[in-house]
Motif scaffolding. Structure first.
Motif, short mmCIF file in Angstrom:
data_model
loop_
_atom_site.label_atom_id
_atom_site.label_comp_id
_atom_site.label_asym_id
_atom_site.label_seq_id
_atom_site.Cartn_x
_atom_site.Cartn_y
_atom_site.Cartn_z
N ARG A 126 0.72 -1.25 -0.15
CA ARG A 126 0.14 0.09 0.04
C ARG A 126 0.58 1.09 0.09
O ARG A 126 1.90 1.45 0.85
CB ARG A 126 -0.78 0.19 1.16
N PRO A 127 0.48 2.30 -0.87
CA PRO A 127 1.46 3.46 -0.94
C PRO A 127 1.26 4.18 0.23
O PRO A 127 0.09 4.07 0.79
CB PRO A 127 1.18 3.99 -2.36
N PRO A 128 2.18 5.28 0.43
CA PRO A 128 2.16 6.05 1.63
C PRO A 128 0.97 7.06 1.53
O PRO A 128 0.39 7.28 0.24
CB PRO A 128 3.29 6.54 1.74
N LEU A 129 0.46 7.79 2.36
CA LEU A 129 -0.58 8.45 2.41
C LEU A 129 -0.63 9.73 1.29
O LEU A 129 -1.40 10.09 0.37
CB LEU A 129 -1.07 9.18 3.67
N TRP A 130 0.83 10.03 1.32
CA TRP A 130 0.85 11.51 0.38
C TRP A 130 0.96 10.97 -1.06
O TRP A 130 0.51 11.75 -1.76
CB TRP A 130 2.13 11.97 0.68
N THR A 131 1.26 9.81 -1.13
CA THR A 131 0.82 9.32 -2.69
C THR A 131 -0.45 9.00 -2.75
O THR A 131 -1.06 9.06 -3.83
CB THR A 131 1.72 7.90 -2.74
N GLU A 132 -1.23 7.97 -1.96
CA GLU A 132 -2.55 7.94 -2.04
C GLU A 132 -3.57 8.98 -1.98
O GLU A 132 -4.45 8.92 -2.98
CB GLU A 132 -2.93 7.01 -0.87
N ARG A 133 -3.21 10.11 -1.48
CA ARG A 133 -4.05 11.28 -1.45
C ARG A 133 -3.81 12.34 -2.26
O ARG A 133 -4.54 13.02 -2.90
CB ARG A 133 -4.28 11.59 0.05
N TRP A 134 -2.41 12.49 -2.52
CA TRP A 134 -1.98 13.83 -2.95
C TRP A 134 -1.31 13.44 -4.34
O TRP A 134 -1.29 14.28 -5.17
CB TRP A 134 -1.09 14.69 -2.25
N GLY A 135 -1.21 12.05 -4.81
CA GLY A 135 -0.52 11.58 -5.89
C GLY A 135 1.15 11.90 -6.09
O GLY A 135 1.72 12.03 -6.95
N ALA A 136 1.73 12.09 -4.69
CA ALA A 136 3.11 12.22 -4.66
C ALA A 136 3.88 11.12 -5.44
O ALA A 136 3.52 10.07 -5.15
CB ALA A 136 3.57 12.65 -3.37
N PRO A 137 4.86 11.41 -6.05
CA PRO A 137 5.76 10.09 -6.52
C PRO A 137 6.24 9.17 -5.38
O PRO A 137 6.56 9.61 -4.39
CB PRO A 137 6.80 10.68 -7.44
N VAL B 281 -8.57 19.54 5.57
CA VAL B 281 -7.84 20.36 4.21
C VAL B 281 -8.81 20.09 3.06
O VAL B 281 -9.87 19.42 3.17
CB VAL B 281 -6.45 19.71 4.05
N PRO B 282 -8.56 20.53 2.22
CA PRO B 282 -9.40 20.51 0.90
C PRO B 282 -9.26 19.22 0.42
O PRO B 282 -8.27 18.52 0.23
CB PRO B 282 -9.19 21.61 -0.14
N ASP B 283 -10.58 18.52 -0.11
CA ASP B 283 -10.67 17.51 -1.12
C ASP B 283 -10.10 16.22 -0.43
O ASP B 283 -9.78 15.25 -1.42
CB ASP B 283 -9.93 17.76 -2.42
N THR B 284 -9.72 15.95 0.71
CA THR B 284 -9.43 14.68 1.03
C THR B 284 -9.52 14.66 2.69
O THR B 284 -10.04 15.55 3.50
CB THR B 284 -7.87 14.33 0.90
N ARG B 285 -9.30 13.38 3.20
CA ARG B 285 -9.57 13.15 4.81
C ARG B 285 -8.51 14.31 5.45
O ARG B 285 -7.41 14.65 4.77
CB ARG B 285 -9.26 11.75 4.84
N PRO B 286 -8.76 14.43 6.50
CA PRO B 286 -7.74 15.51 7.48
C PRO B 286 -6.38 14.90 7.55
O PRO B 286 -6.04 13.66 7.33
CB PRO B 286 -8.60 15.58 8.64
N VAL B 287 -5.44 15.81 7.87
CA VAL B 287 -4.12 15.41 7.89
C VAL B 287 -4.13 15.33 9.37
O VAL B 287 -4.54 16.02 10.38
CB VAL B 287 -3.03 16.76 7.66
N PHE B 288 -3.35 14.00 9.99
CA PHE B 288 -3.11 13.70 11.18
C PHE B 288 -2.41 14.88 11.78
O PHE B 288 -1.09 14.73 11.53
CB PHE B 288 -2.31 12.13 11.09
N TYR B 289 -2.82 15.15 12.76
CA TYR B 289 -2.10 16.49 13.46
C TYR B 289 -1.76 16.15 14.96
O TYR B 289 -2.76 16.03 15.84
CB TYR B 289 -3.20 17.49 13.08
N THR B 290 -0.69 16.04 15.16
CA THR B 290 0.11 15.82 16.63
C THR B 290 -0.48 16.61 17.49
O THR B 290 -0.68 16.45 18.68
CB THR B 290 1.07 14.96 16.68
N SER B 291 0.23 17.80 17.23
CA SER B 291 0.35 18.82 18.15
C SER B 291 0.32 20.17 17.44
O SER B 291 0.88 20.32 16.22
CB SER B 291 1.36 18.61 19.27
N VAL B 292 0.35 21.54 18.15
CA VAL B 292 0.40 22.75 17.36
C VAL B 292 1.73 23.17 17.56
O VAL B 292 2.57 22.68 18.54
CB VAL B 292 -0.59 23.76 18.21
#
Length: 530
Positions: free
Chosen positions: A155-166, A290-301
């Motif tokens: 399974r490709p990483p999230l940034w490939t699966e959701r953003w199409g990163a190479p 974020v737009p157009d996809t599920r939210p980004v896993f956000y650990t802390s500010v």
């Protein structure tokens, strides 16, 4: 896909799910048991492949190599204190004892050498046995070419699966763990894998589970397991009906779990009389919308504050993510004021510090992913020249928002958060160096919110998966409500009611638990052989 030639419908062991349950599959196959892994989707790895593959296992060999003094005995008081009666003590003791043994066994295979310790503090500071330096280890990276044609199945990483990163030529984190486990498993000569094979039910004969019913590439099949079935198919986070039933405030639209996790294994176990526990629980993680996809896993500010619908702060915004998520849920249930969603309030300095977004602990590996103008245009980020204008945009009382910011700014100048003690715990301070401090005072975790324009981002209650599931004993054997064992059936990971109860002990708790109980299941099936 097979490491041997066997009849295509009969095995010693069937493992349902291809995430960290692959460790159990490897343990079984390496002991000469004909083992099949079935995966519902077309990719191997599940949510584990999307993770950073932190593995929280006290007293392991990687800690020892790093000079960290630790042991299962040292961690026992910590788990006892934070888990309490929410899970059986026998489960956490089995987990503690299995961890070092499992890592030792894996590292005897070159495919797993060598796990690396990194200093990630435990999530509950100040509790007996808590470690400020941490117990989390990570798998070594893996060059994609080592997998050959098998690489396309991971399974490709999230940034490939959701953003199409190479895809990068080197796999890290969950990608590397799954890739290494797959190679080790197939190289035993006793391992097979079937993708696009969805569990439909369990086959029971004379009270014993002897196989599974599945749909494989559109065809209904019966696959038999002479020794045992291990359910390691994740949670039910993508099942809207189950979430409405057990977690009505959360739902399924914000989860980070992969699309195959609809609770099939949980329901199959329940259908034959298995007991369940903690179905109202998840591995929570606040999510940045974020737009157009599920939210980004956000650990802390990095900077700014969180406020509820009344414009008030209600937590330390740098809490470990699961603790922050539980606090969001607690506050929502305890008050007439809405806390879901929460608003993250910050100023222009957060935007100007590009590293603060690029180095969010689980940020997408996509340059410029935090597109301010695009986010504003999509409505997921609000911007205003004054705090009163910003409050109007997000529908919170202007005076209350201004008061919360003014109070926090006073804390930032003195260096002490008198309300929620942000910036005092080891976890709070761990990642400051990555993005640089946002501070006008002595505490690097506190910074004045004062440079317009001001911004409000939306934070929702996301999760890494549900964590309630089938009740098991210390051997990962699934139990009935009366405590008797369902012979031939095992569970691990998020299909299993967790050994850590309602808490998340440290980075890598979910992956470690899934690995450990898959391993324990394999040992029990093999009769405890080495």
């Amino acid at each position: 896909m097979s490491g041997e030639t066997v009849a295509d419908d009969r095995y010693d062991v069937i493992v349902v799910g291809s995430g960290a349950g692959l460790i159990g599959a490897y343990a079984a196959a390496s002991r000469g048991l004909r083992t099949l892994v079935v995966e519902k989707t077309g990719y191997l790895g599940g949510t584990t492949a999307l993770s950073g593959a932190g593995i929280w296992l006290p007293g392991n060999a990687a800690e020892e190599r790093a000079g960290v003094e630790d042991s299962p005995e040292a961690a026992r008081p910590y788990l006892d204190a934070i888990v309490g009666d929410d899970a059986p003590a026998a489960l956490r003791e089995a987990f503690l004892q299995a961890g070092p043994r499992m890592i030792d066994e894996l590292e005897r295979n070159d495919r797993f050498r060598w796990f690396e310790w990194r200093g990630v503090p435990d999530y509950f500071e100040g509790r007996p046995g808590s470690s400020a330096t941490g117990r989390t280890i990570f798998p070594p990276e893996l060059r994609r070419t080592e997998l050959g044609n098998l690489a396309a199945l991971i399974r490709p990483p999230l940034w490939t699966e959701r953003w199409g990163a190479p895809l990068e030529p080197v796999m890290v984190g969950g990608q590397a763990l799954i890739g290494r486990a797959l190679l080790a498993y197939l190289e035993t000569g006793y391992g097979s894998v079937r993708v696009d094979t969805a569990l439909e039910g369990l086959v029971v004969e004379d009270g014993r589970v002897v196989g599974i019913e599945a749909v494989s590439e559109g065809e209904r099949v019966t696959l038999r397991a002479d020794r045992g079935v291990i359910l390691a198919a994740g949670g039910y986070e993508r099942n809207a009906e189950l979430r409405r039933r057990h977690q009505p405030e959360v739902g399924d639209e914000w989860t980070q779990g992969c699309e195959g996790n609809t609770g099939d294994a949980l329901l199959a176990g329940m259908a034959i009389g298995a007991a369940t526990d903690l179905l109202d629980e998840s591995w929570f993680a606040p999510g940045l919308v974020v737009p157009d996809t599920r939210p980004v896993f956000y650990t802390s500010v990095w900077s700014g504050i969180w406020v509820n619908a009344a414009g008030q702060r209600y937590l330390n915004e740098r809490l470990p993510y699961d603790r922050a998520g539980h606090e969001m849920l607690r506050a929502e249930r305890a008050s007439d004021v809405s806390h879901l969603p929460t608003y993250w309030i910050f100023d222009q300095r957060q935007i100007d510090n590009e590293r603060a977004f690029a180095t969010l602990p689980v940020a997408p590996q996509v340059p410029g992913w935090f597109d301010v103008e695009g986010f504003v245009e999509a409505g997921v980020l609000k911007r205003a020249d004054t705090l009163d204008e910003l409050a109007e945009q997000i529908g919170v009382p202007a005076g209350a928002l201004g008061k919360s910011v003014e109070q926090f700014n006073g804390y930032a100048r003195t260096g002490t958060d008198e309300q929620f003690h942000r910036g005092e715990a080891p976890w709070d301070l761990m990642t400051v160096h990555q993005a640089g401090p946002h501070t006008d005072g002595p505490n690097p975790c506190l910074g004045v919110i004062g440079e317009p324009p001001f911004y409000a981002a939306t934070i929702v209650l996301s999760d890494l998966g549900t964590k309630g599931g089938l009740r098991t004993d210390e051997h990962a054997r699934v139990l009935r409500p009366d405590g008797s064992v369902i012979t031939g059936l095992y569970a691990s990971g998020n299909t299993m009611a967790p050994a850590t109860g309602r808490i998340y002990p440290g980075a890598g708790g979910p992956v470690a638990s899934s690995m450990a109980f898959s391993y324990l299941a394999a040992l029990d099936i093999a009769g405890g052989s080495r």
